[in-house]
Motif scaffolding. Structure first.
Motif, short mmCIF file in Angstrom:
data_model
loop_
_atom_site.label_atom_id
_atom_site.label_comp_id
_atom_site.label_asym_id
_atom_site.label_seq_id
_atom_site.Cartn_x
_atom_site.Cartn_y
_atom_site.Cartn_z
N PRO A 193 19.86 -3.92 0.92
CA PRO A 193 18.59 -3.60 0.87
C PRO A 193 17.71 -2.55 -0.33
O PRO A 193 18.55 -1.91 -0.48
N TRP A 194 16.36 -3.10 -0.41
CA TRP A 194 15.87 -2.11 -1.30
C TRP A 194 14.67 -1.49 -0.42
O TRP A 194 13.94 -2.17 0.48
N VAL A 195 14.43 -0.20 -0.58
CA VAL A 195 13.37 0.53 0.20
C VAL A 195 11.93 0.51 -0.57
O VAL A 195 12.10 1.06 -1.87
N LEU A 196 11.03 0.15 0.03
CA LEU A 196 9.90 0.25 -0.49
C LEU A 196 9.21 1.51 0.23
O LEU A 196 8.96 1.71 1.49
N GLU A 197 8.65 2.69 -0.66
CA GLU A 197 8.39 3.87 0.02
C GLU A 197 6.58 3.89 0.49
O GLU A 197 6.24 3.73 -0.67
N GLY A 198 6.37 4.06 1.35
CA GLY A 198 4.90 3.96 1.52
C GLY A 198 4.29 5.50 1.31
O GLY A 198 3.16 5.39 0.76
N LEU A 199 4.92 6.51 1.24
CA LEU A 199 4.32 7.71 0.78
C LEU A 199 4.52 8.04 -0.71
O LEU A 199 5.69 7.63 -1.06
N TRP A 200 3.61 8.55 -1.41
CA TRP A 200 4.00 9.11 -2.75
C TRP A 200 4.91 10.11 -2.86
O TRP A 200 4.89 10.99 -1.86
N LEU A 213 0.76 -1.12 0.03
CA LEU A 213 0.05 0.01 0.14
C LEU A 213 0.80 1.18 -0.04
O LEU A 213 1.89 1.24 0.85
N ARG A 214 0.58 2.37 -0.78
CA ARG A 214 1.08 3.60 -0.82
C ARG A 214 0.08 4.39 -0.64
O ARG A 214 -1.16 4.61 -1.20
N SER A 215 0.37 5.68 -0.21
CA SER A 215 -0.57 6.80 0.32
C SER A 215 0.09 8.02 0.19
O SER A 215 1.15 8.32 0.15
N LEU A 248 1.72 6.29 5.88
CA LEU A 248 2.38 5.03 5.74
C LEU A 248 3.87 5.42 6.01
O LEU A 248 4.36 6.40 5.81
N GLY A 249 4.74 4.48 6.43
CA GLY A 249 6.17 4.48 6.41
C GLY A 249 6.71 3.55 5.49
O GLY A 249 6.01 2.91 4.66
#
Length: 121
Positions: free
Chosen positions: A47-54, A27-29, A33-34
């Motif tokens: 590591p690969w970063v999954l960004e929670g915010l647009w 989920l992104r928003s 979200l973090g």
């Protein structure tokens, strides 16, 4: 998997086929979200970063987002999951190999991270 606990982890045993690839849906928003990191066990330095915010503040929606990984490629952190050649990141993974995929929440406790699905081939 939904968490708001900084440092929380979840692990999945995964197996790849002839052309190792992975998709991660989360989920992104625009708020609340973090980020989380994802990596393969034994490759903690990549590591690969999954960004929670647009990144774009004009996007005012919450929706599932998919990141694609072409794992035979060399590792590289690229913008929004794709480089100029249109191929996603990789980790130099051998065909038909087995690994442990690790997600770790890196956000604040007032936010959360929601993992929706993982798929391998």
């Amino acid at each position: 998997w939904i968490t708001s606990k900084p440092g929380a982890q979840i692990r999945f045993p995964i197996k790849f086929g002839e052309t190792p690839s992975l998709s991660i849906e989360y989920l992104r928003s625009y708020e609340g979200l973090g980020n989380a990191s994802v990596l393969l066990e034994g490759m903690e330095d990549k590591p690969w970063v999954l960004e929670g915010l647009w990144r774009n503040p004009e996007i005012r929606s919450s929706q599932t987002y998919t990141e694609w990984f072409y794992l035979a490629n060399p590792f590289r952190q690229v913008d929004e999951g794709f480089d100029v050649a249109g191929t996603g990141p990789g980790w130099n993974i051998e065909p038909h190999s087995s690994h442990v995929l690790i997600f770790e929440y890196a956000g604040a406790s007032e936010n959360k991270f929601k993992l929706v699905a993982i798929n391998t081939c």
